[in-house]
Design a protein around this motif. Structure first.
Motif, PDB file in Angstrom:
ATOM      1  N   MET A  97      26.147  36.705  35.715  1.00 24.48           N
ATOM      2  CA  MET A  97      26.857  35.995  34.684  1.00 24.48           C
ATOM      3  C   MET A  97      28.051  35.228  35.224  1.00 24.48           C
ATOM      4  O   MET A  97      28.343  34.153  34.745  1.00 24.48           O
ATOM      5  CB  MET A  97      27.317  36.960  33.606  1.00 24.48           C
ATOM      6  N   THR A  98      28.762  35.790  36.172  1.00 23.63           N
ATOM      7  CA  THR A  98      29.933  35.131  36.728  1.00 23.63           C
ATOM      8  C   THR A  98      29.568  33.767  37.299  1.00 23.63           C
ATOM      9  O   THR A  98      30.366  32.848  37.250  1.00 23.63           O
ATOM     10  CB  THR A  98      30.584  36.013  37.820  1.00 23.63           C
ATOM     11  N   ASN A  99      28.368  33.627  37.816  1.00 21.84           N
ATOM     12  CA  ASN A  99      27.938  32.361  38.381  1.00 21.84           C
ATOM     13  C   ASN A  99      27.971  31.242  37.335  1.00 21.84           C
ATOM     14  O   ASN A  99      28.325  30.120  37.642  1.00 21.84           O
ATOM     15  CB  ASN A  99      26.545  32.497  38.992  1.00 21.84           C
ATOM     16  N   LYS A 100      27.599  31.539  36.085  1.00 20.01           N
ATOM     17  CA  LYS A 100      27.612  30.533  35.026  1.00 20.01           C
ATOM     18  C   LYS A 100      29.041  30.084  34.716  1.00 20.01           C
ATOM     19  O   LYS A 100      29.289  28.910  34.472  1.00 20.01           O
ATOM     20  CB  LYS A 100      26.922  31.057  33.767  1.00 20.01           C
ATOM     21  N   ILE A 101      29.985  31.009  34.746  1.00 18.23           N
ATOM     22  CA  ILE A 101      31.391  30.650  34.531  1.00 18.23           C
ATOM     23  C   ILE A 101      31.876  29.739  35.650  1.00 18.23           C
ATOM     24  O   ILE A 101      32.470  28.688  35.398  1.00 18.23           O
ATOM     25  CB  ILE A 101      32.273  31.914  34.423  1.00 18.23           C
ATOM     26  N   THR A 102      31.614  30.106  36.875  1.00 24.51           N
ATOM     27  CA  THR A 102      32.035  29.308  38.021  1.00 24.51           C
ATOM     28  C   THR A 102      31.410  27.921  37.982  1.00 24.51           C
ATOM     29  O   THR A 102      32.098  26.918  38.197  1.00 24.51           O
ATOM     30  CB  THR A 102      31.648  30.021  39.338  1.00 24.51           C
ATOM     31  N   THR A 103      30.129  27.859  37.696  1.00 23.74           N
ATOM     32  CA  THR A 103      29.428  26.573  37.628  1.00 23.74           C
ATOM     33  C   THR A 103      29.996  25.703  36.514  1.00 23.74           C
ATOM     34  O   THR A 103      30.221  24.502  36.710  1.00 23.74           O
ATOM     35  CB  THR A 103      27.919  26.794  37.397  1.00 23.74           C
ATOM     36  N   THR A 104      30.254  26.281  35.360  1.00 25.52           N
ATOM     37  CA  THR A 104      30.791  25.516  34.236  1.00 25.52           C
ATOM     38  C   THR A 104      32.192  25.010  34.542  1.00 25.52           C
ATOM     39  O   THR A 104      32.524  23.856  34.251  1.00 25.52           O
ATOM     40  CB  THR A 104      30.789  26.368  32.949  1.00 25.52           C
ATOM     41  N   LYS A 105      33.022  25.853  35.169  1.00 28.95           N
ATOM     42  CA  LYS A 105      34.367  25.405  35.546  1.00 28.95           C
ATOM     43  C   LYS A 105      34.297  24.248  36.544  1.00 28.95           C
ATOM     44  O   LYS A 105      35.032  23.269  36.420  1.00 28.95           O
ATOM     45  CB  LYS A 105      35.178  26.569  36.144  1.00 28.95           C
ATOM     46  N   GLN A 106      33.407  24.335  37.504  1.00 26.08           N
ATOM     47  CA  GLN A 106      33.234  23.258  38.485  1.00 26.08           C
ATOM     48  C   GLN A 106      32.779  21.978  37.785  1.00 26.08           C
ATOM     49  O   GLN A 106      33.261  20.885  38.095  1.00 26.08           O
ATOM     50  CB  GLN A 106      32.228  23.683  39.564  1.00 26.08           C
ATOM     51  N   ASN A 107      31.862  22.114  36.840  1.00 23.69           N
ATOM     52  CA  ASN A 107      31.370  20.944  36.105  1.00 23.69           C
ATOM     53  C   ASN A 107      32.458  20.301  35.256  1.00 23.69           C
ATOM     54  O   ASN A 107      32.495  19.076  35.121  1.00 23.69           O
ATOM     55  CB  ASN A 107      30.165  21.319  35.243  1.00 23.69           C
ATOM     56  N   ILE A 108      33.343  21.100  34.680  1.00 22.97           N
ATOM     57  CA  ILE A 108      34.459  20.548  33.905  1.00 22.97           C
ATOM     58  C   ILE A 108      35.365  19.737  34.825  1.00 22.97           C
ATOM     59  O   ILE A 108      35.758  18.615  34.502  1.00 22.97           O
ATOM     60  CB  ILE A 108      35.254  21.663  33.182  1.00 22.97           C
ATOM     61  N   LYS A 109      35.710  20.312  35.980  1.00 17.58           N
ATOM     62  CA  LYS A 109      36.575  19.608  36.928  1.00 17.58           C
ATOM     63  C   LYS A 109      35.952  18.287  37.354  1.00 17.58           C
ATOM     64  O   LYS A 109      36.602  17.235  37.315  1.00 17.58           O
ATOM     65  CB  LYS A 109      36.851  20.475  38.155  1.00 17.58           C
ATOM     66  N   GLU A 110      34.690  18.305  37.731  1.00  9.91           N
ATOM     67  CA  GLU A 110      34.009  17.078  38.161  1.00  9.91           C
ATOM     68  C   GLU A 110      33.939  16.061  37.027  1.00  9.91           C
ATOM     69  O   GLU A 110      34.128  14.865  37.251  1.00  9.91           O
ATOM     70  CB  GLU A 110      32.614  17.409  38.675  1.00  9.91           C
ATOM     71  N   MET A 111      33.686  16.525  35.813  1.00 11.19           N
ATOM     72  CA  MET A 111      33.607  15.644  34.655  1.00 11.19           C
ATOM     73  C   MET A 111      34.935  14.908  34.462  1.00 11.19           C
ATOM     74  O   MET A 111      34.964  13.693  34.256  1.00 11.19           O
ATOM     75  CB  MET A 111      33.267  16.471  33.412  1.00 11.19           C
ATOM     76  N   ILE A 112      36.051  15.631  34.558  1.00 10.78           N
ATOM     77  CA  ILE A 112      37.373  15.029  34.386  1.00 10.78           C
ATOM     78  C   ILE A 112      37.670  14.042  35.517  1.00 10.78           C
ATOM     79  O   ILE A 112      38.120  12.926  35.276  1.00 10.78           O
ATOM     80  CB  ILE A 112      38.461  16.123  34.302  1.00 10.78           C
TER      81      ILE A 112
ATOM     82  N   ASP B 118      39.524  26.571  31.158  1.00 11.05           N
ATOM     83  CA  ASP B 118      39.005  27.880  31.527  1.00 11.05           C
ATOM     84  C   ASP B 118      37.682  28.091  30.814  1.00 11.05           C
ATOM     85  O   ASP B 118      37.374  27.390  29.844  1.00 11.05           O
ATOM     86  CB  ASP B 118      39.993  28.984  31.174  1.00 11.05           C
ATOM     87  N   VAL B 119      36.925  29.043  31.296  1.00  8.77           N
ATOM     88  CA  VAL B 119      35.609  29.351  30.743  1.00  8.77           C
ATOM     89  C   VAL B 119      35.480  30.854  30.646  1.00  8.77           C
ATOM     90  O   VAL B 119      35.925  31.581  31.535  1.00  8.77           O
ATOM     91  CB  VAL B 119      34.481  28.775  31.650  1.00  8.77           C
ATOM     92  N   ASP B 120      34.895  31.330  29.542  1.00  5.48           N
ATOM     93  CA  ASP B 120      34.637  32.753  29.400  1.00  5.48           C
ATOM     94  C   ASP B 120      33.370  32.955  28.576  1.00  5.48           C
ATOM     95  O   ASP B 120      32.737  31.993  28.150  1.00  5.48           O
ATOM     96  CB  ASP B 120      35.832  33.495  28.788  1.00  5.48           C
ATOM     97  N   TYR B 121      33.022  34.212  28.371  1.00  8.62           N
ATOM     98  CA  TYR B 121      31.830  34.549  27.595  1.00  8.62           C
ATOM     99  C   TYR B 121      32.235  35.037  26.217  1.00  8.62           C
ATOM    100  O   TYR B 121      33.271  35.688  26.060  1.00  8.62           O
ATOM    101  CB  TYR B 121      31.020  35.646  28.285  1.00  8.62           C
ATOM    102  N   ILE B 122      31.404  34.710  25.230  1.00 11.30           N
ATOM    103  CA  ILE B 122      31.601  35.213  23.870  1.00 11.30           C
ATOM    104  C   ILE B 122      30.252  35.687  23.347  1.00 11.30           C
ATOM    105  O   ILE B 122      29.205  35.221  23.806  1.00 11.30           O
ATOM    106  CB  ILE B 122      32.188  34.131  22.938  1.00 11.30           C
TER     107      ILE B 122
END
Length: 142
Positions: free
Chosen positions: A1-16, A65-69
């Motif tokens: 699961m942590t991999n999805k958080i890391t990937t999403t955070k990286q994608n947000i940074k690249e998107m910006i 930031d990214v987290d799980y809900i």
């Protein structure tokens, strides 16, 4: 699961960083080249939510930031939060910080919708120090 958080955070940074309209505002008139854009990370773009508004000068900061809900469709969904705010002293009567905050949040939300195709999203305004606002973009990816 942590991999999805890391990937999403990286994608947000690249998107910006890929959005030249966003980086142009954050660079305050500096040349919008690779080196200057890369230098925004850790100076004006942070991969964690930071509410510290103490600074000797004012500038716009983007934190995320990214987290799980819990999710109704899957066991857990991913929630991203992006905050656009002014840091430091500002005088909203003299500066256009609030309109920059609004412009940036709308542009980031457009990018979020294209990049992540969220099942839910919000772009809300919150009052902060110095009679200013911050914008909080919250989105859920199932």
């Amino acid at each position: 699961m942590t991999n999805k958080i890391t990937t999403t955070k990286q994608n947000i940074k690249e998107m910006i960083l890929k959005d030249s309209e966003i980086t142009k505002i954050l660079l305050n008139g500096k040349e919008n080249n690779y080196e200057n854009v890369k230098g925004l990370v850790g100076r004006k773009i942070f991969n964690y939510i930071n509410d510290d508004c103490c600074a000797t000068s004012s500038y716009i900061r983007i934190s995320y930031d990214v987290d799980y809900i819990p999710s109704k469709y899957e066991e857990m969904a991913t929630r991203g939060t992006i905050i656009v705010q002014v840091v430091g002293f500002c005088n909203p009567c003299e500066d256009n910080y609030n309109s920059y905050i609004d412009i940036l949040s709308e542009k980031i939300l457009e990018d979020v919708l294209k990049t992540f195709k969220p099942t839910e999203y919000r772009n809300v305004s919150e009052p902060i120090e110095c009679n200013s606002i911050r914008r909080k973009i919250i989105f859920t990816i199932e």
